[in-house]
Design a protein around this motif. Structure first.
Motif, short mmCIF file in Angstrom:
data_model
loop_
_atom_site.label_atom_id
_atom_site.label_comp_id
_atom_site.label_asym_id
_atom_site.label_seq_id
_atom_site.Cartn_x
_atom_site.Cartn_y
_atom_site.Cartn_z
N ALA A 28 3.25 -5.58 -6.38
CA ALA A 28 4.00 -6.63 -5.69
C ALA A 28 3.59 -6.76 -4.23
O ALA A 28 3.50 -7.87 -3.70
CB ALA A 28 5.50 -6.36 -5.80
N PHE A 29 3.34 -5.61 -3.57
CA PHE A 29 3.09 -5.64 -2.13
C PHE A 29 1.67 -5.22 -1.74
O PHE A 29 1.25 -5.41 -0.61
CB PHE A 29 4.11 -4.73 -1.41
N ARG A 30 0.95 -4.58 -2.67
CA ARG A 30 -0.44 -4.20 -2.51
C ARG A 30 -0.73 -3.47 -1.19
O ARG A 30 -1.53 -3.93 -0.37
CB ARG A 30 -1.32 -5.44 -2.64
N PRO A 31 -0.06 -2.34 -0.96
CA PRO A 31 -0.34 -1.56 0.26
C PRO A 31 -1.74 -0.97 0.19
O PRO A 31 -2.20 -0.57 -0.88
CB PRO A 31 0.73 -0.47 0.22
N SER A 32 -2.41 -0.88 1.31
CA SER A 32 -3.79 -0.39 1.31
C SER A 32 -3.88 1.10 1.64
O SER A 32 -4.83 1.78 1.22
CB SER A 32 -4.63 -1.19 2.32
N LEU A 33 -2.92 1.63 2.39
CA LEU A 33 -3.03 3.01 2.87
C LEU A 33 -2.89 4.01 1.72
O LEU A 33 -3.66 4.97 1.63
CB LEU A 33 -1.97 3.29 3.93
N PRO A 245 -8.85 2.50 2.49
CA PRO A 245 -9.89 1.78 3.23
C PRO A 245 -9.86 2.09 4.73
O PRO A 245 -10.91 2.13 5.38
CB PRO A 245 -9.55 0.31 2.96
N GLU A 246 -8.66 2.31 5.28
CA GLU A 246 -8.53 2.59 6.71
C GLU A 246 -9.24 3.89 7.09
O GLU A 246 -9.95 3.96 8.11
CB GLU A 246 -7.05 2.67 7.10
N VAL A 247 -9.05 4.93 6.28
CA VAL A 247 -9.68 6.22 6.55
C VAL A 247 -11.20 6.13 6.37
O VAL A 247 -11.97 6.68 7.16
CB VAL A 247 -9.08 7.32 5.65
N VAL A 248 -11.63 5.42 5.33
CA VAL A 248 -13.06 5.25 5.09
C VAL A 248 -13.71 4.48 6.24
O VAL A 248 -14.83 4.79 6.67
CB VAL A 248 -13.30 4.51 3.75
N GLU A 249 -13.00 3.48 6.77
CA GLU A 249 -13.53 2.70 7.89
C GLU A 249 -13.70 3.56 9.14
O GLU A 249 -14.65 3.40 9.90
CB GLU A 249 -12.59 1.52 8.19
#
Length: 357
Positions: A28-33, A245-249
């Motif tokens: 529903a909200f698709r969080p990325s972390l 994705p944030e950590v990989v970036e």
């Protein structure tokens, strides 16, 4: 009411409820972390393996193991609600003129967990979630065949433990190789974290719990975690951040390699400990009040149907989220009581009649 519905572990139904909430929240909200939806599916895998292997071990001990009977029971448990969803989905998507065969054809064959990257251009939302059901079906086929050797004494029950430990050690290496090596076929690289060989370690953890669960509960390290479910859950969430994705970036692919090599294994072990706490100390756990609540138990009973139907409702339709949640609830309740329960009652009635013959 059928035996499969009445003879359940309430705490595990409560845990199923939390897992399906994770899946719905993620879609529903698709969080990325933190991919809590994937965590929810992993919990389902471990619970399913734990319960299924317990049943198979008991059948072998009582000299009533039968591959045909096992498949018969699993088919009546999984197929009716699943194919009902696929038929309705086929009709709805065709009516809306958005049906795409390249998206759909793997689902009826339980092959959605093998999807090459070259096919990702096709929208696969409506059946994308059935990858986990494909894993379950592949697990049912393989575990029953493995137990043929156990039943014939070719493979001793104690040796099963080494089989599962071997799987837990091998799967992280497979995941890393799919990420790292270019020569891996596209269909395998594109299916990492969904293909059977890259998630089988979660199923293996369930198998170890089924074999050694009674012994595990007496170990000092287990007793240390008995009232620390919150700590275990925090460890799981922190590890899952490594794959974000944030950590990989920020740090490159090294955290993701660490996540695949030891992170997912640690997550599965933590979830396994939580399951053992809920099974062996259901009333002593600080979460017992929540998980044994009637609402949570009921949602846990509905979780399979909810998992099926949430996908079509949580598509990017242009109407309020509350109506999507209502749609999920209505479809899931109808699916549970008029498809799941009906077929399980018919199944158990058939088995009872044949026992008398």
């Amino acid at each position: 009411m059928n035996k499969e519905i009445t003879k359940r572990i309430p705490s595990l139904d409560g845990l199923r409820a939390i897992s399906i909430f994770f899946v719905i929240y993620d879609h529903a909200f698709r969080p990325s972390l933190i991919n809590v939806g994937y965590l929810g599916v992993n919990v389902f895998f471990i619970i399913s393996s734990y319960l299924i292997i317990q049943i198979l071990l008991r059948d072998v001990e009582k000299n009533r193991f039968s591959v045909k009977m096992f498949y018969f029971k699993r088919i009546f448990r999984i197929f009716p609600a699943y194919y009902t969803y696929l038929i309705v989905l086929f009709l709805v998507l065709n009516f809306l003129n958005i049906f795409k065969w390249p998206q759909f054809w793997r689902a009826p064959l339980f092959l959605v967990n093998y999807q090459p990257r070259s096919d990702w251009a096709f929208p696969q939302w409506f059946v994308g979630h059935t990858w986990s059901l494909a894993v379950e079906e592949q697990f049912y086929i393989l575990i029953a065949l493995l137990f043929v050797f156990v039943n014939k004494k070719i493979l001793k029950k104690e040796r099963l433990l080494f089989v599962f430990i071997g799987i837990i050690l091998a799967v992280p290496i497979i995941r890393i190789s799919y990420l790292y090596f270019d020569f891996i076929p596209d269909i395998l690289k594109g299916s990492n974290h969904r293909s059977f060989e890259t998630v089988a370690d979660a199923l293996a953890v369930g198998g170890i719990l089924a074999i050694k669960g009674k012994d595990i509960q007496h170990h000092k390290w287990f007793l240390f975690f008995k009232n620390k479910i919150g700590l275990l859950f925090l460890i799981v969430l922190l590890i899952m951040v490594l794959n974000s994705p944030e950590v990989v970036e920020m740090f490159g692919l090294k955290p993701r390699y660490l996540y695949n090599l030891v992170g997912l294994t640690t997550i599965n072990i933590c979830v396994g400990i939580i399951i053992m706490i809920l099974v062996h100390f259901p009333k002593e756990s600080i979460t017992s009040g929540l998980l044994n609540n009637k609402v949570m138990i009921t949602v846990g009973l509905w979780s399979y149907s909810i998992y099926l139907w949430q996908q079509i409702w949580l598509y990017s339709w242009d109407f309020p989220l509350i109506f999507k949640f209502i749609g999920i609830l209505v479809c899931s309740v109808v699916s549970y009581y008029f498809v799941e329960v009906k077929f399980l009652v018919w199944r158990d009635a058939f088995l009872k009649r044949n026992e008398k013959l």
